[in-house]
Enzyme design. Structure first.
Site, PDB file in Angstrom:
ATOM      1  N   VAL A  11       0.817  -1.211   0.000  1.00  0.00           N
ATOM      2  CA  VAL A  11       0.000   0.000   0.000  1.00  0.00           C
ATOM      3  C   VAL A  11       0.854   1.267   0.000  1.00  0.00           C
ATOM      4  O   VAL A  11       0.618   2.185  -0.789  1.00  0.00           O
ATOM      5  CB  VAL A  11      -0.970  -0.014   1.203  1.00  0.00           C
ATOM      6  CG1 VAL A  11      -1.535   1.363   1.480  1.00  0.00           C
ATOM      7  CG2 VAL A  11      -2.112  -0.975   0.898  1.00  0.00           C
ATOM      8  N   THR A  86      -0.967  -4.029   9.586  1.00  0.00           N
ATOM      9  CA  THR A  86      -1.834  -4.250  10.757  1.00  0.00           C
ATOM     10  C   THR A  86      -2.294  -5.711  10.720  1.00  0.00           C
ATOM     11  O   THR A  86      -3.465  -6.001  10.498  1.00  0.00           O
ATOM     12  CB  THR A  86      -3.071  -3.307  10.735  1.00  0.00           C
ATOM     13  OG1 THR A  86      -3.683  -3.363   9.423  1.00  0.00           O
ATOM     14  CG2 THR A  86      -2.700  -1.885  11.034  1.00  0.00           C
ATOM     15  N   THR A 122      -5.206  -0.131   7.293  1.00  0.00           N
ATOM     16  CA  THR A 122      -6.561  -0.478   7.734  1.00  0.00           C
ATOM     17  C   THR A 122      -6.528  -0.604   9.251  1.00  0.00           C
ATOM     18  O   THR A 122      -5.840  -1.472   9.791  1.00  0.00           O
ATOM     19  CB  THR A 122      -6.989  -1.807   7.086  1.00  0.00           C
ATOM     20  OG1 THR A 122      -6.947  -1.635   5.675  1.00  0.00           O
ATOM     21  CG2 THR A 122      -8.395  -2.208   7.523  1.00  0.00           C
ATOM     22  N   GLU A 155      -4.399  -5.662  -4.914  1.00  0.00           N
ATOM     23  CA  GLU A 155      -3.112  -6.091  -5.439  1.00  0.00           C
ATOM     24  C   GLU A 155      -3.345  -6.661  -6.838  1.00  0.00           C
ATOM     25  O   GLU A 155      -4.361  -7.290  -7.094  1.00  0.00           O
ATOM     26  CB  GLU A 155      -2.499  -7.162  -4.525  1.00  0.00           C
ATOM     27  CG  GLU A 155      -2.021  -6.552  -3.226  1.00  0.00           C
ATOM     28  CD  GLU A 155      -1.531  -7.583  -2.223  1.00  0.00           C
ATOM     29  OE1 GLU A 155      -1.261  -8.727  -2.600  1.00  0.00           O
ATOM     30  OE2 GLU A 155      -1.442  -7.235  -1.032  1.00  0.00           O
ATOM     31  N   PHE A 252     -17.328 -10.442  -7.673  1.00  0.00           N
ATOM     32  CA  PHE A 252     -17.170 -11.209  -6.426  1.00  0.00           C
ATOM     33  C   PHE A 252     -18.195 -12.336  -6.291  1.00  0.00           C
ATOM     34  O   PHE A 252     -18.590 -12.702  -5.201  1.00  0.00           O
ATOM     35  CB  PHE A 252     -17.197 -10.274  -5.199  1.00  0.00           C
ATOM     36  CG  PHE A 252     -15.888  -9.568  -5.037  1.00  0.00           C
ATOM     37  CD1 PHE A 252     -15.540  -8.534  -5.878  1.00  0.00           C
ATOM     38  CD2 PHE A 252     -14.973  -9.972  -4.073  1.00  0.00           C
ATOM     39  CE1 PHE A 252     -14.301  -7.902  -5.781  1.00  0.00           C
ATOM     40  CE2 PHE A 252     -13.737  -9.356  -3.959  1.00  0.00           C
ATOM     41  CZ  PHE A 252     -13.402  -8.307  -4.823  1.00  0.00           C
ATOM     42  N   CYS A 263      -5.807  -9.018   3.287  1.00  0.00           N
ATOM     43  CA  CYS A 263      -6.842  -8.134   3.840  1.00  0.00           C
ATOM     44  C   CYS A 263      -8.075  -8.864   4.361  1.00  0.00           C
ATOM     45  O   CYS A 263      -8.376  -8.777   5.557  1.00  0.00           O
ATOM     46  CB  CYS A 263      -7.256  -7.108   2.795  1.00  0.00           C
ATOM     47  SG  CYS A 263      -5.932  -5.941   2.432  1.00  0.00           S
ATOM     48  N   LYS A 266      -7.836 -11.124   7.729  1.00  0.00           N
ATOM     49  CA  LYS A 266      -7.556 -10.431   8.993  1.00  0.00           C
ATOM     50  C   LYS A 266      -8.610  -9.357   9.264  1.00  0.00           C
ATOM     51  O   LYS A 266      -8.953  -9.093  10.414  1.00  0.00           O
ATOM     52  CB  LYS A 266      -6.145  -9.832   8.984  1.00  0.00           C
ATOM     53  CG  LYS A 266      -5.997  -8.557   8.191  1.00  0.00           C
ATOM     54  CD  LYS A 266      -4.601  -7.974   8.327  1.00  0.00           C
ATOM     55  CE  LYS A 266      -4.388  -6.750   7.431  1.00  0.00           C
ATOM     56  NZ  LYS A 266      -5.279  -5.627   7.663  1.00  0.00           N
TER      57      LYS A 266
HETATM   58  N1  LIG Z   1      -2.112  -5.131   0.578  1.00  0.00           N
HETATM   59  C1  LIG Z   1      -3.283  -4.669   0.200  1.00  0.00           C
HETATM   60  O1  LIG Z   1      -3.821  -5.023  -0.848  1.00  0.00           O
HETATM   61  C2  LIG Z   1      -3.995  -3.646   1.054  1.00  0.00           C
HETATM   62  C3  LIG Z   1      -5.124  -2.980   0.520  1.00  0.00           C
HETATM   63  C4  LIG Z   1      -5.765  -2.022   1.311  1.00  0.00           C
HETATM   64  C5  LIG Z   1      -5.305  -1.779   2.606  1.00  0.00           C
HETATM   65  N2  LIG Z   1      -4.235  -2.456   3.097  1.00  0.00           N
HETATM   66  C6  LIG Z   1      -3.765  -2.129   4.447  1.00  0.00           C
HETATM   67  O2  LIG Z   1      -2.589  -1.335   4.338  1.00  0.00           O
HETATM   68  C7  LIG Z   1      -1.703  -1.623   5.425  1.00  0.00           C
HETATM   69  C8  LIG Z   1      -0.344  -2.020   4.886  1.00  0.00           C
HETATM   70  O3  LIG Z   1      -0.486  -3.236   4.183  1.00  0.00           O
HETATM   71  P1  LIG Z   1       0.643  -3.775   3.194  1.00  0.00           P
HETATM   72  O4  LIG Z   1       0.078  -4.948   2.504  1.00  0.00           O
HETATM   73  O5  LIG Z   1       1.175  -2.641   2.390  1.00  0.00           O
HETATM   74  O6  LIG Z   1       1.755  -4.214   4.280  1.00  0.00           O
HETATM   75  P2  LIG Z   1       3.279  -4.614   4.040  1.00  0.00           P
HETATM   76  O7  LIG Z   1       3.640  -5.526   5.138  1.00  0.00           O
HETATM   77  O8  LIG Z   1       3.500  -5.018   2.610  1.00  0.00           O
HETATM   78  O9  LIG Z   1       4.074  -3.214   4.220  1.00  0.00           O
HETATM   79  C9  LIG Z   1       4.277  -2.575   5.426  1.00  0.00           C
HETATM   80  C10 LIG Z   1       5.693  -1.967   5.389  1.00  0.00           C
HETATM   81  O10 LIG Z   1       5.855  -1.069   6.468  1.00  0.00           O
HETATM   82  C11 LIG Z   1       7.186  -1.155   6.938  1.00  0.00           C
HETATM   83  N3  LIG Z   1       7.231  -0.568   8.284  1.00  0.00           N
HETATM   84  C12 LIG Z   1       6.614  -1.011   9.406  1.00  0.00           C
HETATM   85  N4  LIG Z   1       6.830  -0.146  10.432  1.00  0.00           N
HETATM   86  C13 LIG Z   1       7.581   0.867   9.922  1.00  0.00           C
HETATM   87  C14 LIG Z   1       8.118   2.070  10.485  1.00  0.00           C
HETATM   88  N5  LIG Z   1       7.885   2.414  11.751  1.00  0.00           N
HETATM   89  N6  LIG Z   1       8.850   2.870   9.686  1.00  0.00           N
HETATM   90  C15 LIG Z   1       9.078   2.552   8.370  1.00  0.00           C
HETATM   91  N7  LIG Z   1       8.575   1.426   7.796  1.00  0.00           N
HETATM   92  C16 LIG Z   1       7.835   0.602   8.564  1.00  0.00           C
HETATM   93  C17 LIG Z   1       7.490  -2.647   6.865  1.00  0.00           C
HETATM   94  O11 LIG Z   1       8.873  -2.906   6.871  1.00  0.00           O
HETATM   95  C18 LIG Z   1       6.813  -3.009   5.533  1.00  0.00           C
HETATM   96  O12 LIG Z   1       7.703  -2.887   4.445  1.00  0.00           O
HETATM   97  C19 LIG Z   1      -2.394  -2.690   6.266  1.00  0.00           C
HETATM   98  O13 LIG Z   1      -3.093  -2.076   7.290  1.00  0.00           O
HETATM   99  C20 LIG Z   1      -3.353  -3.314   5.275  1.00  0.00           C
HETATM  100  O14 LIG Z   1      -4.480  -3.872   5.912  1.00  0.00           O
HETATM  101  C21 LIG Z   1      -3.569  -3.378   2.347  1.00  0.00           C
END
Ligand SMILES: NC(=O)c1ccc[n+]([C@@H]2O[C@H](COP(=O)([O-])OP(=O)(O)OC[C@H]3O[C@@H](n4cnc5c(N)ncnc54)[C@H](O)[C@@H]3O)[C@@H](O)[C@H]2O)c1
Length: 437
Positions: A11, A86, A122, A155, A252, A263, A266
């Site tokens: 994200v 998260t 999220t 994604e 869907f 997503c 969780k």
């Molecule tokens: N992946 C999806 O399709 C998607 C879609 C919508 C919402 N979300 C939400 O977005 C959020 C992130 O999801 P994601 O899939 O991108 O996660 P991810 O694990 O791919 O990325 C999170 C990144 O944050 C970094 N990080 C953590 N703490 C940090 C800090 N203090 N300083 C700097 N970097 C830090 C981690 O090293 C990691 O690279 C979640 O809450 C998820 O629910 C994800």
């Protein structure tokens, strides 16, 4: 405008790259050293179509950069986005908020001038207010605002989803925060994207409610598929007949092995926990979680049944491991339940995924990793399509059959026409469609 994005995962990196494409100056802060090294070299640590090019052009234009250090990045920032993970908290299913609150504390320690702190992760209802409290407690003098801006990208089509979203949701309670967010999303105002301004709580809940609804829609059609199998109906036709009703919609409604990904699993769980603690249990969502969990493991039974009731000593070729095509994301992928269940039933596994194998190797043991679908199928008793990558849609059935020990084809994504596979001499099983004789 100047934006800091904390966390450069699926994200954060996509949002950061897209904001830079809008013309903003974006600095992504990533604390994982290996990820950061790749990013600094202009390479995406995740597989997302179009992302490498978007990064390259905006890094070259000087709009997008990467760092491991938050404090210098925060200088002059108009908005600081929190886009860290998260995940489900072990044991109770609540969202693990430790990364978000750690980021809030880091911001509180380092922010110099007025800025809007925006949650893109999220996060459960109440987080916006808690972030406000954390920052205020350590910096009573600081000028800042808080906003909640949940992300709805998928994604595999994340860039298009970010650039042309169905809507943007912004929880903001001060005019200054609303104004900064309006300016950040100005290119989307220009293409008339609906932008909803709400309270923090409402924005936070919209994200969970939307994901839970989509997860319920998938689970609904999956249960209808089970019924179809019992009564001889065809779930694809049922879904089409339902989906053409404008009140329902066609998306869907594809029956399959159960939803996975980073997503839905969780977020449904976290929403159910939040609701029951708030005294308004969401029984429907609780049931969706339970039905989906059971379904994933049960998919292995389909393969065992197709093999005549026993997988002992059999070899199964598993095609597709990621939770869906066009991503390398393995989080909660159905393959993580199906492969161990098949192994437990006595099968040896040969597997192939076009981009997910590096991740899959960390999560699955005792698998023979193959270079393509044909290598996976060589000598196997059954082939199971678990993820519907395009390259699995038009396999050379005669070539597969010639190389397999037994001709069993289990299509957990319904991407083949039964008559074609049976015509090629296979025993064919799919999801919610009558077994062809
Ligand atoms: N992946 C999806 O399709 C998607 C879609 C919508 C919402 N979300 C939400 O977005 C959020 C992130 O999801 P994601 O899939 O991108 O996660 P991810 O694990 O791919 O990325 C999170 C990144 O944050 C970094 N990080 C953590 N703490 C940090 C800090 N203090 N300083 C700097 N970097 C830090 C981690 O090293 C990691 O690279 C979640 O809450 C998820 O629910 C994800």
């Amino acid at each position: 405008m100047r934006i800091v994005m904390i966390g450069a995962g699926y994200v954060g990196l996509v949002s950061g790259a897209c904001f830079s494409e809008f013309g903003h100056e974006v600095v992504c802060v990533e604390k994982d050293a290996a990820r950061l090294a790749l990013l600094k070299a202009g390479r995406s640590p995740i597989y997302e179509p179009g992302l490498d090019d978007l990064m390259a052009s905006n890094m070259k234009a000087g709009h997008l950069s990467f760092t491991g250090e938050l404090a210098p990045a925060l200088k002059g920032a108009d908005a600081v986005f929190i886009a860290v993970g998260t995940p489900s908290r072990r044991g109770d299913g609540h969202a693990d908020m430790s990364y978000v609150f750690a980021a809030a504390r880091e911001i509180a320690a380092a922010l110099a001038g007025p800025a809007v702190i925006v949650t893109k992760s999220t996060v459960p209802v109440g987080t916006g207010r808690e972030i406000e409290r954390i920052v205020r407690a350590s910096r009573p003098d600081l000028e800042f605002d808080v906003a909640s801006n949940p992300e709805f990208l998928r994604e595999g089509s994340a860039i298009g989803d970010f650039m042309r979203p169905d809507r943007v949701v912004i929880g903001a309670e001060s005019e200054r925060a609303r104004e900064v967010m309006r300016r950040l999303y100005r290119p989307l105002f220009l293409i008339e994207t609906p932008i909803l301004f709400t309270s923090f709580e409402t924005a936070e809940l919209i994200k969970y409610a939307a994901n839970a609804f989509l997860a319920a829609k998938i689970t609904f059609i999956n249960e209808i598929a089970d019924l179809c199998e019992k009564v001889g109906a065809n779930v694809q036709d049922v879904a089409r007949g339902m989906g053409l009703d404008g009140r329902i919609g066609r998306k869907f409604l594809h029956a399959g092995p159960g939803y996975g990904g980073s997503c839905f699993p969780k977020d449904t769980l976290a929403l159910a926990r939040t609701a029951s603690e708030a005294g308004a249990p969401l029984r429907l969502v609780e049931t969706v979680v339970e039905v989906n969990d059971r379904r994933k493991a049960r998919m292995a039974d389909k393969v065992v049944d197709a093999l005549g009731g026993s997988a002992a000593g059999a070899t199964v070729a598993v095609l597709g491991l990621t939770f869906k095509p066009n991503t390398d994301d393995m989080r909660e992928a159905p393959s993580l339940a199906i492969v161990p269940a098949l192994q437990k039933a006595g099968a040896a596994i040969r597997a192939f995924d076009p981009v997910g194998m590096a991740e899959a190797k960390k999560l699955l043991a005792d698998v023979v990793w193959c270079a393509d679908a044909y290598e996976a199928a060589a000598g196997a008793d059954a082939l199971a399509i678990v993820t519907e990558w395009n390259e699995f849609r038009a396999l050379d059935l005669a070539r597969l059959k010639a190389s397999m020990r037994r001709a069993v084809f289990v299509d957990l994504r319904n991407i083949y026409t039964p008559a074609d596979v049976v015509g090629a001499g296979f025993v064919y099983r799919s999801v919610g469609r009558p077994d062809p004789r």
